[in-house]
Design an enzyme around this catalytic site. Structure first.
Site, short mmCIF file in Angstrom:
data_model
loop_
_atom_site.label_atom_id
_atom_site.label_comp_id
_atom_site.label_asym_id
_atom_site.label_seq_id
_atom_site.Cartn_x
_atom_site.Cartn_y
_atom_site.Cartn_z
N GLU A 75 8.89 7.68 -32.86
CA GLU A 75 8.56 9.08 -32.64
C GLU A 75 7.35 9.52 -33.45
O GLU A 75 6.49 10.23 -32.97
CB GLU A 75 9.79 9.93 -33.01
CG GLU A 75 9.68 11.37 -32.63
CD GLU A 75 10.01 11.60 -31.16
OE1 GLU A 75 10.35 12.72 -30.83
OE2 GLU A 75 9.92 10.66 -30.35
N ASP A 76 7.31 9.07 -34.70
CA ASP A 76 6.38 9.68 -35.64
C ASP A 76 5.26 8.76 -36.16
O ASP A 76 4.50 9.15 -37.02
CB ASP A 76 7.15 10.22 -36.87
CG ASP A 76 8.11 11.33 -36.48
OD1 ASP A 76 7.80 12.02 -35.50
OD2 ASP A 76 9.14 11.49 -37.14
#
Ligand code: MN
Length: 505
Positions: A75-76
């Site tokens: 996600e990051d």
């Protein structure tokens, strides 16, 4: 938090190979999140480390801990799920992916809520470890919630109370449930939280030290005389549950009965009942508050003997009596069954069959709304225990009728139900059952089909589906229903077979 702390925790029960896996997941996550900071100002890595630490405390396996370390990578960071799959394999990639998908679901209003709940259940049915990682992730996020803007804070706290807490409760993970509740309480009702926690501190200093110590000593001496080894801990209930009771019953802090509570841990079930006798012999019990959750566990598997006595100065004090095994399960619930620490590779078969069964039973629900309504009814509502004349225990949702009971025993008994005896008195097939009722269904062997009118009052999915099958002209459905007498609500894994025997299993 450092990786060494996580490893120290995991080394208690994992092999060197497992530790190596955790280290390599850590190295990958550290590189991926390098330079990133959390809103708190700490390095981002603190969050996956805390998540992994909570999972190691729960005694979960190395793959779960590794996935905990990697859960925010796709996600990051610049790395993709495919990278994780390549390095760490299918299993860990699946866990990470499922956690990411659950995270993408922001909480906005009722529709998202229902979708959220449904998604959680779907993930749980596939691999319950996804939920454990999600819980650990959420718990750490809640601990650092104060750094977020007010509106975001409230939305996360509300989502936690609406979705995470009921599931933690359902899975019996009390240890996570109360921490999440107290943290949400703090952010949603700061003034009340402040007030209660101050009172708690004062009471703790004044009373725990004297009153609780005195009772602990008296009980300890009595148990010593009987040679029952014991561990007695004085404790307060957590703040959110005290506050909830104050809301419900409109009472003040010092009127809440079980603010004073003592937990007694003794070696075996036999000693639990003997200890209960000792306590009732020392102090006068309030029998309306006595609960035997050992013989009749709560639906989420919780066990303990609970009794409230009038202690010195007439103060109501609650005792919870349990064995070390029961205690571990009370803390970690369903997660205890997944504890690698406890079972190693000889872990018992995954107890997720019942979640799958819930989903199967719900498959035909036309929309998410119906799905959730039924789910709430079947699971989240209070359940009651009723007994067959032979003493077999059946668990039903509140509002169930003798017909629901009949179908829980056996489809055929449901279909042939003609009348009912409740506690040896003639009752009605549509009346509400109460906890501990002894229910005997009178059958008519000639009766071949259920009465469609029953649909108006039955509560359980099992009863509804069985009756509906007779309304449909499909002979296949009928055959299926005859071939599969198993009732869909399965025995809870933590219930001792002696507490709940289903003879048609
Ligand atoms: Mn996270």
């Amino acid at each position: 938090m450092t990786i060494n702390q996580v490893i120290a925790q995991a080394r208690n029960y994992l092999s060197e190979n497992d530790i190596a896996l955790i280290k390599s997941a850590y190295n990958f996550a550290a590189q991926a999140h390098r330079g990133q900071k959390r809103i708190t100002g700490e390095p981002y890595l603190e969050h996956p480390l805390q998540t992994a630490f909570i999972l190691a405390q729960m005694g979960l396996d190395a793959k779960t801990i590794a996935a905990g370390l990697l859960h925010d990578v796709p996600e990051d960071t610049k790395y993709k799920l495919a990278d994780i799959k390549k390095i760490f394999g299918e299993d860990i990639a699946f866990l990470v992916d499922s956690v990411t998908k659950l995270s993408n679901l922001e909480y906005h209003g009722q529709i998202r809520y229902r979708e959220g709940l449904k998604k959680m259940f779907l993930a749980m049915a596939k691999d319950i470890r996804v939920i454990f990682i999600k819980f650990a992730d959420r718990l750490h996020n809640l601990r650092t919630l104060e750094y977020l803007p007010d509106i975001k804070r409230q939305s996360i706290a509300n989502e936690t109370l609406d979705i995470y807490v009921p599931i933690a409760d359902l899975l019996g993970i009390w240890h996570l449930k109360w921490q999440m509740e107290d943290l949400c309480f703090k952010y949603l009702h700061p003034a009340e939280y402040q007030e209660l926690s101050q009172k708690y501190q004062i009471d703790k200093k004044l009373e725990l030290n004297q009153y609780i110590k005195r009772m602990t000593k008296e009980l300890g001496q009595a148990l010593d005389k009987l040679n029952i080894p014991h561990e007695i801990n004085g404790r307060f209930k957590h703040l959110y549950s005290i506050w909830q009771k104050m809301q419900d019953k409109n009472r003040k802090f010092n009127e809440i009965y079980d603010v004073f509570a003592l937990r007694v841990i003794v070696p075996d079930i036999d000693s639990c009942y003997r200890t209960l006798g000792v306590i009732h012999n020392l102090w006068r019990p309030n029998m309306s508050r006595f609960k035997d959750y050992i013989a009749l566990p709560k639906p989420n598997g919780y066990q303990s003997l609970h009794t409230t006595v009038f202690g010195p100065e007439g103060k109501a004090t609650e005792f919870q009596i349990r064995t070390p095994e029961i205690h571990e399960r009370a803390q970690y619930g369903m997660a205890a069954y997944w504890s690698y620490k406890k079972y190693g590779s000889k872990r018992p078969a995954p107890h997720v069959g019942w979640i799958q069964e819930i989903l199967n039973a719900q498959k035909n629900s036309p929309d998410t709304k119906t799905f959730i309504q039924q789910l709430r009814l079947d699971i989240f509502n209070d359940r009651l225990f009723v007994l067959s004349p032979k003493g077999d225990v059946y668990e039903l949702p509140t509002g169930s009728t003798p017909i629901d009971f009949a179908y829980a025993v056996h489809t055929d008994i449901g279909n042939k139900a003609k009348g009912v005896l409740i506690n040896n008195k003639i009752g009605q097939l549509d009346e509400l059952l109460h906890n501990n009722d002894i229910v005997e269904i009178i059958i008519d062997k000639q009766q071949t089909a259920p009465d469609p009118a029953w649909l108006k009052f039955v509560k359980t999915t099992k009863a509804k589906n069985s009756i509906r099958q007779y309304l449909k002209p499909s002979p296949v459905n009928r055959l299926l229903s005859l071939a599969n007498p198993q009732h869909w609500w399965p025995q809870h894994p933590s219930q001792k077979p002696s507490a709940k025997k289903n003879k048609d299993h």
